[in-house]
Design an enzyme around this catalytic site. Structure first.
Site, PDB file in Angstrom:
ATOM      1  N   ILE A   1       1.086 -14.881 -57.292  1.00  0.00           N
ATOM      2  CA  ILE A   1       1.909 -14.288 -56.466  1.00  0.00           C
ATOM      3  C   ILE A   1       1.402 -14.037 -54.914  1.00  0.00           C
ATOM      4  O   ILE A   1       0.034 -13.734 -54.945  1.00  0.00           O
ATOM      5  CB  ILE A   1       2.266 -13.075 -57.210  1.00  0.00           C
ATOM      6  CG1 ILE A   1       2.582 -12.990 -58.613  1.00  0.00           C
ATOM      7  CG2 ILE A   1       3.152 -12.279 -56.175  1.00  0.00           C
ATOM      8  CD1 ILE A   1       3.795 -13.886 -58.813  1.00  0.00           C
TER       9      ILE A   1
ATOM     10  N   GLY B   1      -1.477   2.255 -58.136  1.00  0.00           N
ATOM     11  CA  GLY B   1      -2.000   0.934 -57.156  1.00  0.00           C
ATOM     12  C   GLY B   1      -0.540   0.415 -56.449  1.00  0.00           C
ATOM     13  O   GLY B   1      -0.510  -0.635 -56.332  1.00  0.00           O
ATOM     14  N   ALA B   2       0.238   1.328 -56.068  1.00  0.00           N
ATOM     15  CA  ALA B   2       1.600   0.968 -55.262  1.00  0.00           C
ATOM     16  C   ALA B   2       1.591   1.038 -54.028  1.00  0.00           C
ATOM     17  O   ALA B   2       2.491   0.837 -53.341  1.00  0.00           O
ATOM     18  CB  ALA B   2       2.590   1.989 -55.852  1.00  0.00           C
ATOM     19  N   SER B   3       0.508   0.892 -53.180  1.00  0.00           N
ATOM     20  CA  SER B   3       0.457   0.903 -51.814  1.00  0.00           C
ATOM     21  C   SER B   3       0.729  -0.509 -51.192  1.00  0.00           C
ATOM     22  O   SER B   3       1.002  -0.732 -50.021  1.00  0.00           O
ATOM     23  CB  SER B   3      -1.054   1.383 -51.060  1.00  0.00           C
ATOM     24  OG  SER B   3      -1.974   0.519 -51.696  1.00  0.00           O
ATOM     25  N   ARG B   4       0.449  -1.672 -52.024  1.00  0.00           N
ATOM     26  CA  ARG B   4       0.259  -2.931 -51.456  1.00  0.00           C
ATOM     27  C   ARG B   4       0.858  -4.000 -52.424  1.00  0.00           C
ATOM     28  O   ARG B   4       1.167  -3.708 -53.709  1.00  0.00           O
ATOM     29  CB  ARG B   4      -0.595  -3.424 -50.880  1.00  0.00           C
ATOM     30  CG  ARG B   4      -1.141  -2.647 -49.775  1.00  0.00           C
ATOM     31  CD  ARG B   4      -2.505  -3.292 -48.940  1.00  0.00           C
ATOM     32  NE  ARG B   4      -3.504  -3.477 -49.971  1.00  0.00           N
ATOM     33  CZ  ARG B   4      -4.586  -4.395 -49.726  1.00  0.00           C
ATOM     34  NH1 ARG B   4      -4.779  -4.820 -48.569  1.00  0.00           N
ATOM     35  NH2 ARG B   4      -5.613  -4.376 -50.677  1.00  0.00           N
TER      36      ARG B   4
ATOM     37  N   VAL C   1      -7.680   5.626 -61.115  1.00  0.00           N
ATOM     38  CA  VAL C   1      -7.087   5.736 -62.398  1.00  0.00           C
ATOM     39  C   VAL C   1      -8.309   5.598 -63.474  1.00  0.00           C
ATOM     40  O   VAL C   1      -7.947   5.865 -64.601  1.00  0.00           O
ATOM     41  CB  VAL C   1      -6.096   4.381 -62.435  1.00  0.00           C
ATOM     42  CG1 VAL C   1      -4.834   4.951 -61.570  1.00  0.00           C
ATOM     43  CG2 VAL C   1      -6.783   3.184 -62.532  1.00  0.00           C
TER      44      VAL C   1
ATOM     45  N   THR D   1     -10.478  -8.280 -69.071  1.00  0.00           N
ATOM     46  CA  THR D   1      -9.945  -7.251 -69.102  1.00  0.00           C
ATOM     47  C   THR D   1      -8.367  -7.462 -69.056  1.00  0.00           C
ATOM     48  O   THR D   1      -7.579  -6.730 -69.418  1.00  0.00           O
ATOM     49  CB  THR D   1      -9.974  -6.480 -67.394  1.00  0.00           C
ATOM     50  OG1 THR D   1      -9.667  -7.045 -66.258  1.00  0.00           O
ATOM     51  CG2 THR D   1     -11.506  -6.143 -67.407  1.00  0.00           C
TER      52      THR D   1
ATOM     53  N   TYR E   1     -13.109 -10.312 -65.062  1.00  0.00           N
ATOM     54  CA  TYR E   1     -11.841 -10.267 -64.692  1.00  0.00           C
ATOM     55  C   TYR E   1     -10.915 -10.593 -65.766  1.00  0.00           C
ATOM     56  O   TYR E   1     -10.033  -9.687 -66.236  1.00  0.00           O
ATOM     57  CB  TYR E   1     -11.407 -10.713 -63.527  1.00  0.00           C
ATOM     58  CG  TYR E   1      -9.964 -10.656 -62.962  1.00  0.00           C
ATOM     59  CD1 TYR E   1      -9.479  -9.291 -62.470  1.00  0.00           C
ATOM     60  CD2 TYR E   1      -9.126 -11.353 -63.162  1.00  0.00           C
ATOM     61  CE1 TYR E   1      -8.141  -9.316 -62.048  1.00  0.00           C
ATOM     62  CE2 TYR E   1      -7.408 -11.552 -63.072  1.00  0.00           C
ATOM     63  CZ  TYR E   1      -7.143 -10.203 -62.252  1.00  0.00           C
ATOM     64  OH  TYR E   1      -5.978  -9.928 -61.907  1.00  0.00           O
TER      65      TYR E   1
ATOM     66  N   SER F   1      -2.141 -10.320 -66.142  1.00  0.00           N
ATOM     67  CA  SER F   1      -2.424 -11.549 -65.191  1.00  0.00           C
ATOM     68  C   SER F   1      -2.283 -12.798 -65.891  1.00  0.00           C
ATOM     69  O   SER F   1      -2.460 -12.862 -67.245  1.00  0.00           O
ATOM     70  CB  SER F   1      -3.702 -11.436 -64.605  1.00  0.00           C
ATOM     71  OG  SER F   1      -4.076 -12.736 -63.847  1.00  0.00           O
TER      72      SER F   1
END
Length: 251
Positions: A189, A12-15, A64, A159, A156, A143
């Protein structure tokens, strides 16, 4: 540098936080495989930024939560880099849906990516490390919602709290194989995922009241904790959880 000679996969490294982690890893000397499932244009930009830092880099599209795609990603990483030393399980999705309106499909998709994804990637990675008697490190991205209850997250938050149990159990099983597993929990963030909070003059002040440091964090403030846990500087640390949240979880 902390990660000279290391080879890393960041999912998940695109953003957002994933992008910041990939760049931080590269700055510390690591070769980086940049995983993404969508936002291909942004992923290409991350690839160029990483390559500009003078380290080896590769791009791989994979969901993934899909075993065939995860296996293919690790095949590509081994072929490209000759192996992987660190796995950063960053890929995740969040939606906000009231309990009574939540559908089976919404529950399943969030669970597939946020819970099954880290487990599946870790299993595939661990099998390869064990077969080669290679030491390694896994860092899971959780999180602040692992420790704070918020409305609309009954699909959410479990998880992310579950990642604490996954981290502990992986750490316990893999310690004998010299594989360390830790977890970083970001708070509020400033990313695309939280833009709806940051842009809302009614909601943002209320959220900031619950953060002792009274501000949102930046992705670059999360990345150093991940770099540390991936590096040999944390060689005697496993099964631990670090909250990068401005103190939100202690209020």
């Amino acid at each position: 540098m902390q990660l000279d000679g290391k080879r890393v996969i960041v999912t998940g490294a695109s953003r957002g936080i994933g992008r910041a982690i990939a760049i931080a890893m590269a700055k510390e000397g690591a070769a980086v495989l940049i995983n993404y499932v969508s936002h291909g244009t942004e992923a290409q930009e991350v690839l160029r930024e990483v390559q500009a830092l003078g380290v080896a880099a590769a791009l791989f599209q994979a969901d993934v939560s899909r075993r065939d795609q995860v296996e293919a990603m690790f095949d590509a990483a081994w072929n490209e880099f000759g192996g992987i030393d660190c796995l950063i399980n960053n890929a995740g999705i969040e939606t906000i849906v009231p309990l009574t309106e939540l559908t089976d499909e919404q529950w399943q998709r969030v669970s597939d990516v946020n819970a099954r994804g880290p487990w599946l990637c870790s299993q595939v990675f661990a099998r390869r490390l064990i077969a080669e008697a290679r030491a390694g490190a896994i860092v899971n991205l959780g999180s602040v919602q692992a420790g704070v209850a918020l409305p609309g997250r009954t699909h959410y938050a479990p998880t992310k709290r579950g990642l604490e149990a996954l981290t502990a159990n992986l750490a316990c099983e893999l310690a004998q194989h010299r594989v360390r597993v830790n977890c970083v929990h970001p708070g509020l963030i400033e990313t695309d995922m939280t833009q709806w909070v940051m842009a809302n003059p009614d909601i943002l002040p209320q959220v900031l009241k619950g953060i002792p440091m009274a501000r949102a964090g930046q992705p670059a403030e999360v990345a150093p904790a991940v770099v540390f846990l991936a590096s040999d500087a944390s060689s005697y640390i496993t099964g631990q959880h670090i909250y990068v949240d401005g103190g939100m979880v202690i209020v």
